[in-house]
Design a protein around this motif. Structure first.
Motif, PDB file in Angstrom:
ATOM      1  N   ARG A  51       0.816  -1.210   0.000  1.00  0.00           N
ATOM      2  CA  ARG A  51       0.000   0.000   0.000  1.00  0.00           C
ATOM      3  C   ARG A  51       0.853   1.265   0.000  1.00  0.00           C
ATOM      4  NH1 ARG A  51      -2.834   0.711   4.291  1.00  0.00           N
ATOM      5  NH2 ARG A  51      -2.145  -1.048   5.584  1.00  0.00           N
ATOM      6  N   THR A  52       2.019   1.203   0.640  1.00  0.00           N
ATOM      7  CA  THR A  52       2.929   2.350   0.597  1.00  0.00           C
ATOM      8  C   THR A  52       3.408   2.585  -0.833  1.00  0.00           C
ATOM      9  OG1 THR A  52       3.673   1.922   2.873  1.00  0.00           O
ATOM     10  CG2 THR A  52       5.080   3.315   1.498  1.00  0.00           C
ATOM     11  N   GLY A  53       3.782   1.502  -1.512  1.00  0.00           N
ATOM     12  CA  GLY A  53       4.194   1.613  -2.907  1.00  0.00           C
ATOM     13  C   GLY A  53       3.079   2.130  -3.799  1.00  0.00           C
ATOM     14  N   LEU A  54       1.866   1.661  -3.572  1.00  0.00           N
ATOM     15  CA  LEU A  54       0.719   2.124  -4.350  1.00  0.00           C
ATOM     16  C   LEU A  54       0.434   3.603  -4.093  1.00  0.00           C
ATOM     17  CD1 LEU A  54      -1.678  -0.943  -3.937  1.00  0.00           C
ATOM     18  CD2 LEU A  54      -0.609  -0.166  -6.070  1.00  0.00           C
ATOM     19  N   ALA A  55       0.642   4.049  -2.853  1.00  0.00           N
ATOM     20  CA  ALA A  55       0.445   5.463  -2.527  1.00  0.00           C
ATOM     21  C   ALA A  55       1.463   6.330  -3.260  1.00  0.00           C
ATOM     22  CB  ALA A  55       0.551   5.675  -1.020  1.00  0.00           C
ATOM     23  N   VAL A  56       2.709   5.858  -3.316  1.00  0.00           N
ATOM     24  CA  VAL A  56       3.765   6.578  -4.046  1.00  0.00           C
ATOM     25  C   VAL A  56       3.379   6.721  -5.515  1.00  0.00           C
ATOM     26  CG1 VAL A  56       6.159   6.491  -4.837  1.00  0.00           C
ATOM     27  CG2 VAL A  56       5.607   5.834  -2.489  1.00  0.00           C
ATOM     28  N   GLY A  96       8.870   7.441   7.140  1.00  0.00           N
ATOM     29  CA  GLY A  96       8.155   6.264   6.656  1.00  0.00           C
ATOM     30  C   GLY A  96       8.793   4.986   7.177  1.00  0.00           C
ATOM     31  N   PHE A  97      10.128   4.929   7.127  1.00  0.00           N
ATOM     32  CA  PHE A  97      10.857   3.752   7.619  1.00  0.00           C
ATOM     33  C   PHE A  97      10.691   3.591   9.124  1.00  0.00           C
ATOM     34  CE2 PHE A  97      14.754   2.051   9.547  1.00  0.00           C
ATOM     35  CZ  PHE A  97      14.757   0.775   8.981  1.00  0.00           C
ATOM     36  N   ILE A  98      10.826   4.707   9.862  1.00  0.00           N
ATOM     37  CA  ILE A  98      10.709   4.657  11.330  1.00  0.00           C
ATOM     38  C   ILE A  98       9.320   4.182  11.748  1.00  0.00           C
ATOM     39  CG2 ILE A  98      10.650   6.069  13.430  1.00  0.00           C
ATOM     40  CD1 ILE A  98      12.839   7.822  12.109  1.00  0.00           C
ATOM     41  N   SER A  99       8.283   4.735  11.102  1.00  0.00           N
ATOM     42  CA  SER A  99       6.915   4.336  11.453  1.00  0.00           C
ATOM     43  C   SER A  99       6.657   2.877  11.101  1.00  0.00           C
ATOM     44  CB  SER A  99       5.899   5.238  10.755  1.00  0.00           C
ATOM     45  OG  SER A  99       6.040   5.160   9.347  1.00  0.00           O
ATOM     46  N   ALA A 106       3.470   5.092   7.363  1.00  0.00           N
ATOM     47  CA  ALA A 106       4.342   4.842   6.214  1.00  0.00           C
ATOM     48  C   ALA A 106       3.615   5.117   4.899  1.00  0.00           C
ATOM     49  CB  ALA A 106       4.855   3.405   6.252  1.00  0.00           C
ATOM     50  N   VAL A 107       2.329   4.788   4.838  1.00  0.00           N
ATOM     51  CA  VAL A 107       1.533   5.039   3.624  1.00  0.00           C
ATOM     52  C   VAL A 107       1.430   6.547   3.376  1.00  0.00           C
ATOM     53  CG1 VAL A 107      -0.695   4.676   2.492  1.00  0.00           C
ATOM     54  CG2 VAL A 107       0.220   2.920   4.021  1.00  0.00           C
ATOM     55  N   PHE A 108       1.170   7.292   4.445  1.00  0.00           N
ATOM     56  CA  PHE A 108       1.076   8.752   4.332  1.00  0.00           C
ATOM     57  C   PHE A 108       2.408   9.345   3.868  1.00  0.00           C
ATOM     58  CE2 PHE A 108       0.932  13.106   5.653  1.00  0.00           C
ATOM     59  CZ  PHE A 108      -0.396  13.482   5.550  1.00  0.00           C
ATOM     60  N   CYS A 109       3.498   8.892   4.480  1.00  0.00           N
ATOM     61  CA  CYS A 109       4.828   9.379   4.105  1.00  0.00           C
ATOM     62  C   CYS A 109       5.156   9.025   2.649  1.00  0.00           C
ATOM     63  CB  CYS A 109       5.891   8.809   5.035  1.00  0.00           C
ATOM     64  SG  CYS A 109       5.821   9.438   6.723  1.00  0.00           S
ATOM     65  N   GLY A 110       4.752   7.848   2.222  1.00  0.00           N
ATOM     66  CA  GLY A 110       4.967   7.435   0.836  1.00  0.00           C
ATOM     67  C   GLY A 110       4.266   8.367  -0.135  1.00  0.00           C
ATOM     68  N   ALA A 111       3.025   8.676   0.157  1.00  0.00           N
ATOM     69  CA  ALA A 111       2.254   9.591  -0.713  1.00  0.00           C
ATOM     70  C   ALA A 111       2.847  10.985  -0.716  1.00  0.00           C
ATOM     71  CB  ALA A 111       0.796   9.632  -0.246  1.00  0.00           C
TER      72      ALA A 111
END
Length: 246
Positions: free
Chosen positions: A25-30, A214-217, A241-246
């Motif tokens: 989901r993080t990748g998809l957000a990016v 993102g990594f820390i969370s 992490a999803v928020f940080c990715g976006a």
């Protein structure tokens, strides 16, 4: 939203469990945020350029900086927020309170920044909202976010200050957590704003900081990784992490 809809059918369609993976989901957000910005970016910039809606340049900067910045379209933050929130609302868990805390802070500060730009354009000068008023509004918005933090986030470690890789080095800030919280958010916002004013120099630092957070969370929200890296485990914080990715 899309994540919550898809996973609600995961019991019926097992392949939908694929979207439960945080890294997916993080990748998809990016990717989603990037595609949205690519799709509307040109039209957005061309619209502001055609209307000659530009940000008045401060007169106290370097001379070559003033020449280069003249005619630069304004409101670029709105474009970034559209991409950000599209990625977040599609792929983040909207039942997670950390997401709503971040959404409130980002949206409210974004609206404040947009209004500041609007005043600059309307008055045709670089003053915008006065610095004192802006900081007072930021502090007020932070206090609201602090209420959200205390009311909806259930954690026994809210006021603790942790030092990574030192398992027993923990400071309970107590009531001092409130000014510390305000200082970090208001200070970070203004630091990014000032850095970006130096010809968009905040771009790479923001990417690096978002990647680090993102990594820390992610590792803090994973009980195995948190224990291995000697950092506190915080249930549900991996969604950040999803928020940080976006």
């Amino acid at each position: 939203m899309l994540y919550n809809i898809l996973t609600s059918y995961s019991d019926t369609y097992s392949f939908l469990n694929f979207f439960n993976f945080l890294t997916v989901r993080t990748g998809l957000a990016v990717i989603t945020a990037m595609i949205i910005v690519f799709l509307i970016g040109d039209r957005f910039i061309n619209f502001f350029s055609s209307k000659q809606i530009t940000n008045p340049i401060r007169s106290d900067g370097p001379e070559d900086h003033l020449i280069k910045k003249i005619g630069t379209p304004t409101m670029g933050g709105v474009l970034m927020l559209i991409g950000l929130f599209t990625g977040v609302f599609l792929w983040a868990d909207l039942l997670n309170p950390y997401n709503w805390l971040l959404i409130f802070i980002t949206l409210s500060f974004g609206i404040l920044g947009a209004f500041d730009d609007y005043k600059k354009i309307k008055n045709n000068n670089s003053n915008g909202i006065s610095s004192k008023l802006k900081i007072l509004i930021q502090i007020f918005l932070c206090l609201i976010s602090l209420i959200i933090f205390y009311k909806f986030i259930d954690s026994d470690i809210k006021t603790n200050l942790y030092f990574p890789f030192f398992k027993n080095l923990v400071i309970n800030l107590g009531w001092f957590f409130i000014p510390f919280y305000l200082f970090v958010i208001v200070g970070s916002s203004n630091a990014v704003n000032l850095t970006d004013g130096l010809d968009g120099l905040a771009t790479v630092p923001v990417i690096l900081v978002a990647g680090c957070f993102g990594f820390i969370s992610y590792v803090s929200g994973n009980v195995i990784f948190a224990d291995y890296l000697l950092i506190p485990y915080i249930e549900g914080v991996g969604e950040v992490a999803v928020f940080c990715g976006a």
